[in-house]
Design a protein around this motif. Structure first.
Motif, short mmCIF file in Angstrom:
data_model
loop_
_atom_site.label_atom_id
_atom_site.label_comp_id
_atom_site.label_asym_id
_atom_site.label_seq_id
_atom_site.Cartn_x
_atom_site.Cartn_y
_atom_site.Cartn_z
N ALA A 95 0.83 -1.21 0.00
CA ALA A 95 0.00 0.00 0.00
C ALA A 95 0.87 1.26 0.00
N LYS A 96 1.98 1.22 0.73
CA LYS A 96 2.86 2.38 0.78
C LYS A 96 3.42 2.72 -0.59
N ALA A 97 3.74 1.70 -1.37
CA ALA A 97 4.28 1.94 -2.71
C ALA A 97 3.29 2.69 -3.59
N ALA A 98 2.00 2.38 -3.44
CA ALA A 98 0.98 3.07 -4.23
C ALA A 98 0.66 4.45 -3.65
N LEU A 99 0.56 4.55 -2.34
CA LEU A 99 0.19 5.82 -1.71
C LEU A 99 1.30 6.86 -1.82
N SER A 100 2.55 6.41 -1.99
CA SER A 100 3.66 7.36 -2.09
C SER A 100 3.60 8.20 -3.36
N MET A 101 2.77 7.82 -4.34
CA MET A 101 2.63 8.59 -5.57
C MET A 101 1.84 9.87 -5.37
N GLN A 102 1.12 9.97 -4.25
CA GLN A 102 0.32 11.16 -3.99
C GLN A 102 1.22 12.32 -3.56
N VAL A 103 0.86 13.51 -4.00
CA VAL A 103 1.66 14.70 -3.68
C VAL A 103 1.51 15.07 -2.21
N ASN A 104 0.28 15.07 -1.72
CA ASN A 104 0.00 15.47 -0.34
C ASN A 104 -0.35 14.26 0.50
N LYS A 105 0.30 14.13 1.66
CA LYS A 105 0.05 13.02 2.58
C LYS A 105 -0.95 13.46 3.64
N THR A 106 -2.21 13.04 3.48
CA THR A 106 -3.26 13.31 4.46
C THR A 106 -4.04 12.03 4.70
N ASP A 107 -4.78 11.99 5.81
CA ASP A 107 -5.59 10.81 6.11
C ASP A 107 -6.66 10.60 5.03
N ALA A 108 -7.26 11.71 4.58
CA ALA A 108 -8.30 11.60 3.55
C ALA A 108 -7.73 11.06 2.24
N ASN A 109 -6.54 11.54 1.86
CA ASN A 109 -5.91 11.05 0.63
C ASN A 109 -5.50 9.59 0.75
N ASP A 110 -5.05 9.19 1.95
CA ASP A 110 -4.69 7.78 2.15
C ASP A 110 -5.91 6.88 2.03
N ALA A 111 -7.03 7.30 2.62
CA ALA A 111 -8.27 6.52 2.51
C ALA A 111 -8.72 6.41 1.06
N TYR A 112 -8.59 7.53 0.31
CA TYR A 112 -8.94 7.51 -1.11
C TYR A 112 -8.02 6.56 -1.88
N GLY A 113 -6.72 6.59 -1.58
CA GLY A 113 -5.78 5.70 -2.25
C GLY A 113 -6.06 4.24 -1.94
N LEU A 114 -6.40 3.93 -0.69
CA LEU A 114 -6.71 2.54 -0.33
C LEU A 114 -7.98 2.06 -1.04
N ALA A 115 -8.96 2.96 -1.18
CA ALA A 115 -10.18 2.59 -1.89
C ALA A 115 -9.88 2.29 -3.36
N GLN A 116 -8.98 3.08 -3.97
CA GLN A 116 -8.61 2.81 -5.35
C GLN A 116 -7.86 1.49 -5.48
N ILE A 117 -7.04 1.17 -4.49
CA ILE A 117 -6.29 -0.08 -4.52
C ILE A 117 -7.23 -1.29 -4.51
N VAL A 118 -8.22 -1.28 -3.60
CA VAL A 118 -9.14 -2.42 -3.53
C VAL A 118 -10.07 -2.45 -4.75
N ARG A 119 -10.33 -1.29 -5.36
CA ARG A 119 -11.18 -1.26 -6.55
C ARG A 119 -10.47 -1.89 -7.75
N THR A 120 -9.18 -1.58 -7.90
CA THR A 120 -8.42 -2.10 -9.03
C THR A 120 -7.90 -3.51 -8.80
N GLY A 121 -7.85 -3.94 -7.54
CA GLY A 121 -7.34 -5.28 -7.24
C GLY A 121 -5.83 -5.36 -7.17
#
Length: 342
Positions: free
Chosen positions: A82-108
């Motif tokens: 998850a860290k490898a995918a979330l590190s692509m985001q410019v801003n590190k916030t709890d909301a952005n992390d939750a959004y990134g995790l949702a995208q991860i489970v959506r794409t598989g």
């Protein structure tokens, strides 16, 4: 429409993001980190959730088991992936992390982690508590020896619990030193008593557990190592091959291969460090103390002459872990060899 949910869990609050099948945000918000509060929010904001993902962490076991009891489709994601995918985001916030995790489970694009049972965590807590107290006892005794050396008093080697008696004997008559030493000796004595209590609990559990008793038929494996191995592996069916257990416990070398470069490094040391330590100690016992011959000891002895004792112990520890897993799967005791060393 199906919903995919990402949870960024913290101690007090959890950020939630729900996406639809096309990746559009359905709802974002925060709620209490209690599983009941999260489930209530999802039932209102994302009632069609087919996957709910969150990273491994201190609260992941509690949340995973609670959500499973509620019948929610929860998946626990490997934090490294998850860290490898979330590190692509410019801003590190709890909301952005939750959004990134949702995208991860959506794409598989994730690796699901097998969450161990609560019984396994309870056993692991018992073994870990004893280990921490043993370390504390060693630290206290070492500190006391250092204090006495300052005044030219040497404890030396003590056996059968004679450490306390020897320390009192050395500082007898030195009033100021006696009061300092007594404060630490009282703690040392209490720690020793608690270690004995936890050791008795471990021995009682092992006596009543058939799997642990089977592990103890292998050389170098005592009650603590057997109990720790069972707690960490939990379910032997998680591993398709027994050889995968060595890598799971961090006993296989790292590898870097790119183009013409192909290098093998030291062992990865991922996984449970306490069990890895116990297996290494068991390997040391096999190579240096166990007199009865076995194929494992013969293999380790040959390896020790070729690559050195230290690396041979690591190799034997890895092979012992593989053997213990196979014994568990096959419901078989350790097979000794009738051959004697040349």
């Amino acid at each position: 429409m199906a919903h995919y949910v990402g949870l960024d869990v913290s101690l007090d609050e959890t950020s939630i993001c729900a996406l639809d099948e096309n990746g559009n945000t359905v709802w974002q918000g925060k709620t209490s980190s209690k599983p009941e509060a999260i489930a209530k929010a999802l039932s209102v904001k994302a009632p069609e959730a087919i996957k709910i993902g969150f990273e491994t962490g201190p609260l992941s076991t509690w949340h995973w088991h609670s959500f499973k009891e509620m019948g929610l489709p929860v998946v626990c994601l490997d934090a490294r992936h998850a860290k490898a995918a979330l590190s692509m985001q410019v801003n590190k916030t709890d909301a952005n992390d939750a959004y990134g995790l949702a995208q991860i489970v959506r794409t598989g694009w994730y690796k699901e982690v097998e969450v161990k049972s609560m019984d396994a965590h309870l056993i692991r807590a018992l073994v870990s508590a004893r280990s921490n107290l043993v370390q504390l006892r060693t630290k206290l005794s070492t500190h006391l020896r250092g204090i006495l050396k300052t005044f030219g008093l040497f404890v030396g080697t003590t056996w059968n619990g004679a450490f306390e008696e020897r320390v009192r004997e050395l500082c007898f008559g030195i009033v100021d030193l006696e009061s300092i030493v007594e404060a630490q000796l009282s703690v040392w004595r209490s720690v020793c008593e608690q270690i004995e209590n936890l050791t008795r609990q471990i021995q009682a559990y092992v006596r009543s557990d058939q799997v642990c008793r089977r592990f103890m038929t292998a050389p170098g494996v005592g009650p603590i190592t057997a109990m720790a191995f069972k707690a960490v592996i939990d379910d032997p069916g998680r591993f398709r091959k027994s050889s995968s257990v060595g890598a799971y416990l961090g006993l296989t070398p790292r590898r870097y291969q790119s183009g013409e470069v192909d290098k093998s490094g030291r062992i990865s040391k991922c996984g449970d460090s306490l069990l890895r330590y116990y297996l290494y100690e068991a390997a040391n016992v096999i190579l240096s103390r166990v007199r009865k011959w076995s194929k494992l000891k013969a293999w380790g002895a040959k390896l020790s002459k070729r690559i050195g004792k230290r690396k041979a112990r690591v190799a034997v520890a890895r092979k012992l872990a593989v053997i213990l897993h196979r014994m568990w799967v096959d419901n078989a005791d350790f097979k000794w060899s009738d051959a004697q060393p040349a």
